[in-house]
Motif scaffolding. Structure first.
Motif, PDB file in Angstrom:
ATOM      1  N   ARG A  36       2.626  21.457  16.481  1.00 52.64           N
ATOM      2  CA  ARG A  36       2.923  22.943  15.704  1.00 52.64           C
ATOM      3  C   ARG A  36       3.793  22.527  14.540  1.00 52.64           C
ATOM      4  NH1 ARG A  36       5.295  24.904  21.110  1.00 52.64           N
ATOM      5  NH2 ARG A  36       3.328  25.441  22.542  1.00 52.64           N
ATOM      6  N   GLN A  37       4.271  22.124  14.220  1.00 50.55           N
ATOM      7  CA  GLN A  37       4.828  21.487  12.900  1.00 50.55           C
ATOM      8  C   GLN A  37       3.896  21.102  12.161  1.00 50.55           C
ATOM      9  OE1 GLN A  37       7.289  19.134  12.547  1.00 50.55           O
ATOM     10  NE2 GLN A  37       8.149  19.240  10.904  1.00 50.55           N
ATOM     11  N   VAL A  38       2.589  20.469  11.847  1.00 47.34           N
ATOM     12  CA  VAL A  38       1.078  20.688  11.793  1.00 47.34           C
ATOM     13  C   VAL A  38       0.387  20.798  11.216  1.00 47.34           C
ATOM     14  CG1 VAL A  38      -0.595  18.943  11.039  1.00 47.34           C
ATOM     15  CG2 VAL A  38       1.817  17.355  12.316  1.00 47.34           C
ATOM     16  N   GLU A  39       0.866  22.035  12.299  1.00 47.51           N
ATOM     17  CA  GLU A  39      -0.270  23.110  11.645  1.00 47.51           C
ATOM     18  C   GLU A  39       0.316  24.340  10.671  1.00 47.51           C
ATOM     19  OE1 GLU A  39      -0.737  24.802  15.382  1.00 47.51           O
ATOM     20  OE2 GLU A  39      -2.573  23.621  16.505  1.00 47.51           O
ATOM     21  N   ALA A  40       1.172  24.907  11.016  1.00 45.55           N
ATOM     22  CA  ALA A  40       2.378  25.096  10.432  1.00 45.55           C
ATOM     23  C   ALA A  40       2.162  25.109   9.066  1.00 45.55           C
ATOM     24  CB  ALA A  40       3.608  25.106  10.292  1.00 45.55           C
ATOM     25  N   LEU A  41       2.297  23.271   8.657  1.00 46.15           N
ATOM     26  CA  LEU A  41       2.397  23.156   7.214  1.00 46.15           C
ATOM     27  C   LEU A  41       1.198  23.316   6.580  1.00 46.15           C
ATOM     28  CD1 LEU A  41       4.450  19.869   7.611  1.00 46.15           C
ATOM     29  CD2 LEU A  41       5.198  21.482   6.704  1.00 46.15           C
ATOM     30  N   LEU A  42      -0.038  22.813   7.005  1.00 46.19           N
ATOM     31  CA  LEU A  42      -1.148  22.881   7.105  1.00 46.19           C
ATOM     32  C   LEU A  42      -1.758  24.574   5.972  1.00 46.19           C
ATOM     33  CD1 LEU A  42      -3.884  21.150   9.243  1.00 46.19           C
ATOM     34  CD2 LEU A  42      -3.041  20.496   6.938  1.00 46.19           C
ATOM     35  N   GLU A  43      -1.008  25.910   7.277  1.00 47.51           N
ATOM     36  CA  GLU A  43      -1.223  26.505   7.178  1.00 47.51           C
ATOM     37  C   GLU A  43      -0.598  27.620   6.150  1.00 47.51           C
ATOM     38  OE1 GLU A  43      -2.440  30.788   7.645  1.00 47.51           O
ATOM     39  OE2 GLU A  43      -2.916  28.638   8.237  1.00 47.51           O
ATOM     40  N   ARG A  45      -0.037  25.095   3.805  1.00 46.15           N
ATOM     41  CA  ARG A  45      -0.730  25.316   2.270  1.00 46.15           C
ATOM     42  C   ARG A  45      -1.723  26.174   2.057  1.00 46.15           C
ATOM     43  NH1 ARG A  45      -2.795  19.101   2.975  1.00 46.15           N
ATOM     44  NH2 ARG A  45      -0.770  18.816   2.818  1.00 46.15           N
ATOM     45  N   ARG A  46      -2.364  26.400   3.045  1.00 45.71           N
ATOM     46  CA  ARG A  46      -3.735  27.199   2.853  1.00 45.71           C
ATOM     47  C   ARG A  46      -3.344  28.540   1.881  1.00 45.71           C
ATOM     48  NH1 ARG A  46      -5.773  30.981   4.755  1.00 45.71           N
ATOM     49  NH2 ARG A  46      -4.358  31.559   6.681  1.00 45.71           N
ATOM     50  N   GLU A  52      -2.345  30.395  -4.964  1.00 49.35           N
ATOM     51  CA  GLU A  52      -2.870  30.498  -7.034  1.00 49.35           C
ATOM     52  C   GLU A  52      -4.396  30.793  -7.065  1.00 49.35           C
ATOM     53  OE1 GLU A  52      -1.797  26.274  -6.325  1.00 49.35           O
ATOM     54  OE2 GLU A  52       0.155  26.147  -6.251  1.00 49.35           O
ATOM     55  N   ASP A  53      -5.927  30.636  -6.265  1.00 49.36           N
ATOM     56  CA  ASP A  53      -6.581  31.005  -6.585  1.00 49.36           C
ATOM     57  C   ASP A  53      -6.583  32.749  -6.747  1.00 49.36           C
ATOM     58  OD1 ASP A  53      -7.545  28.465  -5.856  1.00 49.36           O
ATOM     59  OD2 ASP A  53      -8.225  28.645  -4.112  1.00 49.36           O
ATOM     60  N   ASP A  54      -6.510  33.179  -5.939  1.00 55.58           N
ATOM     61  CA  ASP A  54      -6.112  35.462  -6.467  1.00 55.58           C
ATOM     62  C   ASP A  54      -5.379  35.184  -7.898  1.00 55.58           C
ATOM     63  OD1 ASP A  54      -7.210  35.910  -4.179  1.00 55.58           O
ATOM     64  OD2 ASP A  54      -5.327  36.201  -3.403  1.00 55.58           O
ATOM     65  N   TRP A  55      -4.521  33.852  -7.954  1.00 50.71           N
ATOM     66  CA  TRP A  55      -2.950  34.376  -9.389  1.00 50.71           C
ATOM     67  C   TRP A  55      -4.520  34.101 -10.720  1.00 50.71           C
ATOM     68  CZ3 TRP A  55       0.563  36.530 -11.641  1.00 50.71           C
ATOM     69  CH2 TRP A  55       1.257  35.404 -12.836  1.00 50.71           C
ATOM     70  N   TYR A  56      -5.155  32.888 -10.362  1.00 50.23           N
ATOM     71  CA  TYR A  56      -6.044  32.267 -11.106  1.00 50.23           C
ATOM     72  C   TYR A  56      -6.883  32.692 -11.629  1.00 50.23           C
ATOM     73  CZ  TYR A  56      -2.932  28.032 -11.835  1.00 50.23           C
ATOM     74  OH  TYR A  56      -1.870  27.822 -11.871  1.00 50.23           O
TER      75      TYR A  56
END
Length: 64
Positions: A36-43, A45-46, A52-56
């Motif tokens: 769950r911790q890894v999944e939360a970190l991946l989410e 990051r996503r 950032e993609d929307d901002w740029y």
């Protein structure tokens, strides 16, 4: 000395304590918590990348 000679000269005996090695066992709760911790970190990051993609995308064209 060639690789073949070197490989033949090496001892490939087992380490002295191989028989004593035991893989540490983790409980299912620990495994689920880690997953769950890894999944939360991946989410997280996503989501950061999406922001950032929307901002740029919104402001990247104005700079040119």
């Amino acid at each position: 000395m060639s690789r073949e000679d070197y490989a033949e000269d090496q001892d490939f005996d087992d380490a002295v304590n191989d028989e004593q090695f035991e893989r540490p066992r983790s409980s299912k709760a620990d495994t689920l918590r880690a997953r769950r911790q890894v999944e939360a970190l991946l989410e997280e990051r996503r989501l950061k990348r999406a922001i950032e993609d929307d901002w740029y995308a919104d402001f990247g064209d104005e700079e040119e």
